[in-house]
Design a protein around this motif. Structure first.
Motif, PDB file in Angstrom:
ATOM      1  N   ALA A 150       0.834  -1.206   0.000  1.00  0.00           N
ATOM      2  CA  ALA A 150       0.000   0.000   0.000  1.00  0.00           C
ATOM      3  C   ALA A 150       0.873   1.262   0.000  1.00  0.00           C
ATOM      4  CB  ALA A 150      -0.929  -0.007   1.200  1.00  0.00           C
ATOM      5  N   ASN A 151       1.964   1.238   0.778  1.00  0.00           N
ATOM      6  CA  ASN A 151       2.884   2.381   0.801  1.00  0.00           C
ATOM      7  C   ASN A 151       3.474   2.638  -0.578  1.00  0.00           C
ATOM      8  OD1 ASN A 151       2.503   2.919   3.490  1.00  0.00           O
ATOM      9  ND2 ASN A 151       4.391   1.945   4.183  1.00  0.00           N
ATOM     10  N   SER A 152       3.826   1.557  -1.274  1.00  0.00           N
ATOM     11  CA  SER A 152       4.389   1.698  -2.624  1.00  0.00           C
ATOM     12  C   SER A 152       3.377   2.317  -3.576  1.00  0.00           C
ATOM     13  CB  SER A 152       4.836   0.334  -3.157  1.00  0.00           C
ATOM     14  OG  SER A 152       5.867  -0.207  -2.369  1.00  0.00           O
ATOM     15  N   LEU A 153       2.119   1.925  -3.431  1.00  0.00           N
ATOM     16  CA  LEU A 153       1.067   2.477  -4.292  1.00  0.00           C
ATOM     17  C   LEU A 153       0.839   3.965  -4.013  1.00  0.00           C
ATOM     18  CD1 LEU A 153      -1.820  -0.127  -4.704  1.00  0.00           C
ATOM     19  CD2 LEU A 153      -0.554   1.037  -6.515  1.00  0.00           C
ATOM     20  N   ILE A 154       0.820   4.336  -2.740  1.00  0.00           N
ATOM     21  CA  ILE A 154       0.662   5.756  -2.411  1.00  0.00           C
ATOM     22  C   ILE A 154       1.814   6.556  -3.013  1.00  0.00           C
ATOM     23  CG2 ILE A 154       0.624   7.465  -0.544  1.00  0.00           C
ATOM     24  CD1 ILE A 154      -0.743   5.434   1.208  1.00  0.00           C
ATOM     25  N   ASN A 155       3.020   6.015  -2.900  1.00  0.00           N
ATOM     26  CA  ASN A 155       4.180   6.684  -3.488  1.00  0.00           C
ATOM     27  C   ASN A 155       4.043   6.793  -5.001  1.00  0.00           C
ATOM     28  OD1 ASN A 155       7.080   7.650  -3.370  1.00  0.00           O
ATOM     29  ND2 ASN A 155       7.292   5.891  -4.717  1.00  0.00           N
ATOM     30  N   LEU A 156       3.505   5.733  -5.646  1.00  0.00           N
ATOM     31  CA  LEU A 156       3.274   5.764  -7.096  1.00  0.00           C
ATOM     32  C   LEU A 156       2.351   6.922  -7.462  1.00  0.00           C
ATOM     33  CD1 LEU A 156       3.211   4.376  -9.986  1.00  0.00           C
ATOM     34  CD2 LEU A 156       1.168   3.188  -9.156  1.00  0.00           C
TER      35      LEU A 156
END
Length: 616
Positions: A150-156
């Motif tokens: 989820a953190n990676s997606l928010i960063n994306l």
């Protein structure tokens, strides 16, 4: 260890050697033994270890060859993750996405690590489409609930400035950590919404150096330099600044011309024994140069044990904005002697120096040889610099010829350089030729051309034409074109705008400016209102130039600093002819050194003279 030393070594021993992550030379020797003894098929773990070792030694090609030749129907998920992660670190590669697509056709099952690395790669692409596809897959298989995914997606979504998507995902997360908050913060900062970013920052239960860096860099990116420095000083009571924060803080000082703050940060770096990386040294050079202390910039530059392109570029650019073109060329040749090739920004710096020093021959040589000698194809910025160089030197016809034949479409900077040259050389006829050509173009193809036309007609006294152009322009006003000046007094940066009435001491400032103008009139200064862009009476035109932002800043500086102190001012636009003349007179009457950094260069006024020698 030599090759013969591995001759009697067993597969198990080779595996133990690989587990120690040996240097690349030994990895290749072990690899050769595995092939010679035909161990790859019987002990697949050796192949796995070899791939690990090659990736650890940053030999991606060898690791990929082994991966592609893997003997099972499919490598295990762990190896897929390793190779996908390796490619995800490459900024301009989509290979991680291709590998992921290939993985889905095998027996290997992607896990939370696979998705994290693939999403990282999606953030490096030009389009969000790949990220959206992966997001859809995560919703279907339930992996989205994992914190790191989820953190990676928010960063994306932050990378693509898709604030609503980032915030919606953030709100759905059952568990959040500092990285979740920081990624959301980054989304708003990247989108330029620093007010909302500030709200989120204050809500964060825990903040780290990255969170502070996002806020400070966000304020710098949107031009809120004073706010950036405020956050920097607040940060020091919470966490130690990292390199990115220090670079941003020094950039804020450079843009504000805040020498006091810049000196303090440099002292903080020394006092706390913070390693002065190349980026920090480059930022220090830039800060001192833009704060008017080219001598200190040189001092930092000379102490660098091993120069790189960024160090040289910053030094050359600093010399250029100070009008020290010949010195900029000397440092440029020093750089070439160090076997360092310039980049496009280096060339811009040298051409700018040539422009401000009238070095037509040297500038022409660099411009026409930049592609052959250093492989740098001239961009619109290089053409703009070269046209400025020719125009300032009086080669108007040649400059105009280049504008009409250049392979890239001329932008507002190019036209401004050409029309400014016409004004400098009082060549109204040529100015009209340029205007006639400009009028034939689609106004939408050159944003700001209408303002140039209006100003040029005004300088020629053609008020009917001015009225026609301004009618087309309508009531829109570009705030970035409003003249602003900044002055630092006792560590506080004060901002002034043309005809400012908002400063808390504006009444006293106006009184002081009136006194100044009366005193300089006694030594021969008269207001030059020929470039006022409105058809006003002579009295109103003189009043219009009297309240220019740098004059207000000068008045405040004379009120607020002891006699003899140097006054430093930064202005966002080019200094007009009237202010240039006035500042020369003020430096003489008040016996002050006045240093002004305008949009293109520095002017040091002293004893009635300017360092530019009226060539700007």
């Amino acid at each position: 260890m030599q090759l013969h030393a591995f001759a009697q070594v067993s597969g198990r021993s080779l595996s133990q050697l690989l587990s120690k992550r040996p240097p690349i030379s030994q990895i290749k020797q072990i690899h050769a033994q595995i092939i010679t003894k035909s161990l790859a098929l019987s002990r697949l773990s050796l192949t796995d270890s070899l791939i690990h070792c090659y990736l650890h030694s940053k030999n991606l090609n060898s690791a990929r060859t082994l991966f592609d030749d893997y003997h099972l129907p499919s490598p295990p998920t762990l190896l897929w993750n390793l190779i996908i992660r390796a490619y995800s670190k490459l900024q301009h590669s989509s290979e991680s996405i291709s590998l992921f697509h290939r993985m889905l056709t095998t027996q290997a099952v992607p896990d939370k690590y696979t998705f994290t690395f693939v999403i990282t790669s999606c953030a490096h692409q030009n389009s969000i489409v790949y990220g959206n596809i992966v997001h859809g897959m995560l919703i279907k298989n339930g992996t989205l609930l994992n914190l790191y995914v989820a953190n990676s997606l928010i960063n994306l979504y932050a990378v693509f400035a898709m604030v609503n998507d980032a915030h919606e995902l953030f709100d759905e997360m059952p568990v959040r950590d500092v990285f979740s908050w920081t990624s959301l913060l980054c989304a708003y900062a990247k989108n330029g919404n620093m007010r909302r970013a500030g709200d989120i920052f204050r809500e964060m239960p825990v903040r780290n150096d990255v969170s502070w860096a996002v806020m400070i860099s966000g304020f710098v990116s949107c031009g809120s330099y004073t706010e950036a420095l405020k956050y920097f000083h607040n940060m020091l009571s919470e966490v130690k600044p990292n390199e990115a924060v220090l670079v941003c803080a020094l950039s804020a000082c450079a843009n504000l011309g805040s020498l006091d703050h810049g000196n303090w940060i440099h002292g903080y770096i020394d006092k706390n024994c913070i390693s002065e990386t190349s980026n920090i040294k480059t930022s220090l050079i830039d800060m001192y140069a833009k704060c008017g202390r080219i001598d200190r910039a040189y001092r930092v530059f000379d102490k660098i044990p091993r120069w790189d392109v960024q160090n040289f570029t910053s030094m050359i650019t600093g010399l250029s904005i100070h009008g020290l073109g010949e010195e900029a060329i000397r440092v440029f040749h020093q750089m070439l002697a160090e076997k360092l090739n310039p980049n496009d920004i280096t060339i811009l710096g040298v051409l700018n120096g040539c422009s401000h020093s009238g070095l037509v021959q040297q500038g022409s040589s660099i411009f026409y040889n930049m592609e052959n000698l250093w492989g740098i194809v001239p961009k619109i910025e290089h053409y703009g610099c070269y046209i400025d160089l020719l125009g300032r030197a009086g080669y108007l016809a040649k400059a105009f010829g280049i504008v009409k034949s250049m392979p890239v479409y001329p932008d507002i900077v190019v036209w401004r350089a050409l029309l400014s040259a016409c004004r400098i050389h009082r060549n109204a006829n040529f100015g009209e030729r340029v205007i006639n050509h400009l009028e034939q173009l689609d106004p939408r193809s050159c944003v700001g051309a209408d303002v140039l036309l209006s100003n040029m007609y005004a300088s020629l006294g053609k008020w009917e034409k001015v009225a026609q152009v301004r009618k087309i322009m309508g009531k829109q006003k570009n705030q970035s074109n409003i003249g602003c000046s900044w002055i630092e007094v006792n560590g506080v940066v004060h901002e002034f705008r043309v005809s400012d009435i908002l400063h808390p001491h504006i009444v006293e400032i106006h009184d002081k400016l009136s006194e100044i103008l009366k005193r300089v009139a006694l030594v021969g200064y008269t207001a030059d209102a020929t470039h006022v862009s409105f058809d006003l009476s002579e009295e109103d035109r003189e009043r219009a130039v009297a309240w220019h932002s740098e004059k207000l800043a000068i008045a405040f500086g004379l009120m607020s600093t002891p006699p003899g102190d140097t006054i430093r001012i930064v202005k966002n636009l080019r200094t007009c002819e009237d202010c240039h003349t006035a500042l020369k007179a003020i430096s003489r009457v008040y016996d002050r050194e006045i240093i002004v950094r305008d949009r293109s260069r520095f002017h040091t006024f002293k004893e009635g003279m300017c360092s530019c020698k009226d060539y700007w």
